[in-house]
Design a protein around this motif. Sequence first.
Motif, PDB file in Angstrom:
ATOM      1  N   GLU A 278       0.830  -1.209   0.000  1.00  0.00           N
ATOM      2  CA  GLU A 278       0.000   0.000   0.000  1.00  0.00           C
ATOM      3  C   GLU A 278       0.864   1.259   0.000  1.00  0.00           C
ATOM      4  OE1 GLU A 278      -2.405  -0.461   3.448  1.00  0.00           O
ATOM      5  OE2 GLU A 278      -3.570  -2.131   2.602  1.00  0.00           O
ATOM      6  N   THR A 279       1.942   1.230   0.768  1.00  0.00           N
ATOM      7  CA  THR A 279       2.846   2.381   0.815  1.00  0.00           C
ATOM      8  C   THR A 279       3.500   2.615  -0.541  1.00  0.00           C
ATOM      9  OG1 THR A 279       3.316   1.979   3.156  1.00  0.00           O
ATOM     10  CG2 THR A 279       4.872   3.360   1.948  1.00  0.00           C
ATOM     11  N   GLU A 281       2.467   1.740  -3.501  1.00  0.00           N
ATOM     12  CA  GLU A 281       1.491   2.189  -4.494  1.00  0.00           C
ATOM     13  C   GLU A 281       1.013   3.608  -4.208  1.00  0.00           C
ATOM     14  OE1 GLU A 281      -1.480  -0.875  -4.586  1.00  0.00           O
ATOM     15  OE2 GLU A 281      -0.227  -2.207  -5.808  1.00  0.00           O
ATOM     16  N   LYS A 282       0.870   3.953  -2.963  1.00  0.00           N
ATOM     17  CA  LYS A 282       0.432   5.300  -2.584  1.00  0.00           C
ATOM     18  C   LYS A 282       1.406   6.354  -3.086  1.00  0.00           C
ATOM     19  CE  LYS A 282      -0.477   8.130   1.553  1.00  0.00           C
ATOM     20  NZ  LYS A 282      -0.563   8.111   3.045  1.00  0.00           N
ATOM     21  N   TYR A 283       2.700   6.054  -3.010  1.00  0.00           N
ATOM     22  CA  TYR A 283       3.716   7.040  -3.378  1.00  0.00           C
ATOM     23  C   TYR A 283       4.375   6.730  -4.727  1.00  0.00           C
ATOM     24  CZ  TYR A 283       3.150   8.630   1.419  1.00  0.00           C
ATOM     25  OH  TYR A 283       2.617   9.118   2.597  1.00  0.00           O
ATOM     26  N   ASP A 346       4.472   7.031   7.541  1.00  0.00           N
ATOM     27  CA  ASP A 346       3.055   6.708   7.675  1.00  0.00           C
ATOM     28  C   ASP A 346       2.743   5.793   8.850  1.00  0.00           C
ATOM     29  OD1 ASP A 346       2.634   8.263   5.462  1.00  0.00           O
ATOM     30  OD2 ASP A 346       2.054   6.629   4.130  1.00  0.00           O
TER      31      ASP A 346
END
Length: 351
Positions: A278-279, A281-283, A346
């Motif tokens: 998730e991290t 893909e988020k960034y 995060d």
Amino acid sequence: MATLRDSMIELDPIFGVVGDEEKVSAYVKEELAGMYDEYEADALGNQYFVQNGTNPRVKLMLAAHMDEIGFVVHHIDDKGFIYFIPVGGHDSRVVINQVLAINTSKGLVKGVTGSRPAHIVSAEEQKKGIPIQELHLDAGTSNKAETLELGVRVGDYITFERKGEYLNGGKVFTGKAVDNRAGCAVLIEVMKRLKTKAVAPTVYGVFTVQEEVGLRGAQPAGFRVQPDVALAIDVTLAGGTPGIQDRELPVEFGAGAAIKCYDSGLAVPKKLTNRLVETAEKYAIPYQREVLAKGTTDGHAIALSGSGVLTGCISIPSRYIHSAIGCVHLDDLEHCVQLIVKFIEDFTEKI
């Protein structure tokens, strides 16, 4: 202060065979001067650099091992030739015709690995690798006394004598100890970048010893820190070279940080791999998923320390691992740094 690119050039040639990592730890401590709030070292030689977070209830551990595979002097014969045994996992085929360096009390002593000349090697012998125990190291001496005068003693550690470099000035670094100076370079850079940020968890940057002979440093390090979450940082096997099928080694060289899902010593809990993905893909950080059929990292030992630690691993794709010409890609190093930094930024509560 070294950049990430420069760190590989400076770290790789340092002598740091298992059990003899002091020169690496000295470099790390100097490079991280001013980048930590607390520092400790334990009896084994593990190095702990602590950055305090805003939430003291949460502890996050990052671990990269300083040691490299090598050899140890086993015997010196009357003619002065030096015999040695492996320290860590080696392919004996890549040890012949090399210049090796012995770390003695008088400094580094060079020698060459000798064998029978090709002119007298039988056709049957040509089909076989030469066991490391049958090789000898020629230090240019005429007898045992001369070899001893150089400072060589049984128990001295040995590594490949090679200065690493970026191939043709590009982004591919090749050296004798990319496993795991690449991980050390990533961890150093992460600690530097975190120093300018206010993050919730207290971060323990741990540079471990003796990984290559059974993860011996990581387990007491895990006991000492007792983190809520830990990430090992290490190299992994990349495919894409001749003779390797994609299904054997699907991790791609230069394609981004490898988020480990599973290896022979660690089944990463899904909630942790999900958070890392998730991290990334988020960034928009390039990443790939890793499953390694054979081999493991410090993550295995950390996960089993204390009452158990939620542990994962961020892997750096590497070619020609466990040889004098191991390769890593600078883009992969950078993407590993970015992923770990954003994950920590995060990370506000325990998973």
